[in-house]
Scaffold this motif. Structure first.
Motif, PDB file in Angstrom:
ATOM      1  N   ARG A  84      -5.820  10.324   2.771  1.00 21.82           N
ATOM      2  CA  ARG A  84      -4.877  11.158   2.015  1.00 21.82           C
ATOM      3  C   ARG A  84      -5.578  12.231   1.187  1.00 21.82           C
ATOM      4  N   VAL A  92      -4.441  11.405  -5.867  1.00 20.39           N
ATOM      5  CA  VAL A  92      -5.469  11.037  -4.889  1.00 20.39           C
ATOM      6  C   VAL A  92      -6.216  12.243  -4.329  1.00 20.39           C
ATOM      7  N   GLN A 141       0.995   9.579  -5.972  1.00 20.47           N
ATOM      8  CA  GLN A 141       1.186  10.931  -5.464  1.00 20.47           C
ATOM      9  C   GLN A 141       0.698  11.939  -6.498  1.00 20.47           C
ATOM     10  N   CYS A 194     -12.722   8.055  -5.948  1.00 22.29           N
ATOM     11  CA  CYS A 194     -12.097   6.734  -5.916  1.00 22.29           C
ATOM     12  C   CYS A 194     -13.142   5.630  -5.763  1.00 22.29           C
ATOM     13  N   PHE A 213       0.590   4.074  -2.998  1.00 23.02           N
ATOM     14  CA  PHE A 213       0.249   5.483  -2.808  1.00 23.02           C
ATOM     15  C   PHE A 213       1.425   6.406  -3.106  1.00 23.02           C
ATOM     16  N   ARG A 269       0.822  -1.208   0.000  1.00 21.56           N
ATOM     17  CA  ARG A 269       0.000   0.000   0.000  1.00 21.56           C
ATOM     18  C   ARG A 269       0.858   1.261   0.000  1.00 21.56           C
ATOM     19  N   GLU A 270       1.959   1.235   0.738  1.00 21.99           N
ATOM     20  CA  GLU A 270       2.845   2.397   0.746  1.00 21.99           C
ATOM     21  C   GLU A 270       3.418   2.641  -0.640  1.00 21.99           C
ATOM     22  N   GLU A 298      -7.405   4.417   3.130  1.00 21.42           N
ATOM     23  CA  GLU A 298      -6.100   5.056   2.919  1.00 21.42           C
ATOM     24  C   GLU A 298      -6.237   6.227   1.958  1.00 21.42           C
ATOM     25  N   ALA A 299      -7.009   6.024   0.868  1.00 19.99           N
ATOM     26  CA  ALA A 299      -7.234   7.107  -0.090  1.00 19.99           C
ATOM     27  C   ALA A 299      -7.980   8.268   0.570  1.00 19.99           C
TER      28      ALA A 299
END
Length: 218
Positions: free
Chosen positions: A79, A57, A54, A62, A50, A46-47, A75-76
């Motif tokens: 962010r 998002v 960059q 989404c 995303f 996941r890191e 997570e989206a």
């Protein structure tokens, strides 16, 4: 990711938690219910995803298909996504998603109780900018979902697909692999629309990749 409608019965994983990595709810934990076939994307994957996304998002609309624990969708939202639609059919996963939405105050998140493929086939509303496709690996749903996805996508959409390592991924028509990589168990690909894309482009199949790489875009 949710349980398939029809597939060989998957082992039931133990219940657990997964953390949100960054953003408004950084460090918050999401429940992972004990649902057959539910396999949240690992933190490292996941890191990486995303990092690839960059600039794409914040403010985006989404779609998290086979949402499962909601690790990708929340997570989206954390962010800065403007709207996140999560589609899930398992009652236990739905209950956990609803509880997380309420606990986090995630007003931009909509949880939809439905089968992901059936939901896609009913026809699109407004197009999505970022889509996460992570069905149960044993369900054989990748091709059908990607074939149904085209009308749901905005002109500059990004589509993330996760599958078992070593298995080919059915390519999304009109898109090209923008980033891809592998872990010990999974293969993950981020698709971007081709500049010369046509609605008449025929789907193709990607060969297995080796390592994390960024294929040239057209």
């Amino acid at each position: 990711m949710s349980r398939p409608r029809t597939a060989a019965r998957s082992p039931v994983p133990p219940a657990g938690k997964v953390r949100i990595i960054a953003g408004r709810w950084r460090g918050s934990r999401l429940e992972v219910p004990a649902v057959p076939g539910l396999r949240p994307s690992p933190d490292r994957v996941r890191e990486t995803l995303f990092n690839w996304l960059q600039g794409d998002v914040a403010g985006a609309r989404c779609l998290d298909l086979f949402a499962g624990s909601g690790a990708l969708g929340f997570e989206a939202a954390s962010r800065g996504a403007g709207e996140v639609v999560m589609v899930e059919r398992d009652p236990r996963a739905l209950a956990a998603l609803g509880a997380a939405k309420a606990r986090l105050g995630a007003d931009q998140v909509e949880v939809v109780a439905d089968d992901a493929l059936a939901w896609l086939m009913r026809g699109p509303g407004r197009p999505f900018d970022v889509v996460f496709v992570d069905p149960p690996f044993a369900a054989g749903l990748h091709r059908a979902v990607l074939d149904a996805l085209g009308p749901w996508l905005s002109p500059a959409a990004r589509v993330y697909v996760e599958s078992a390592r070593g298995e080919p991924v059915h390519e999304l028509s009109g898109f090209t692999p923008h980033r891809q990589g592998e872990t010990r168990d999974t293969r993950h690909v981020l698709f971007a629309r081709r500049k010369d894309a046509s609605v008449h482009d025929a789907p193709a199949t990607l060969a297995p990749s080796s390592g994390d790489q960024a294929p040239p875009t057209t």
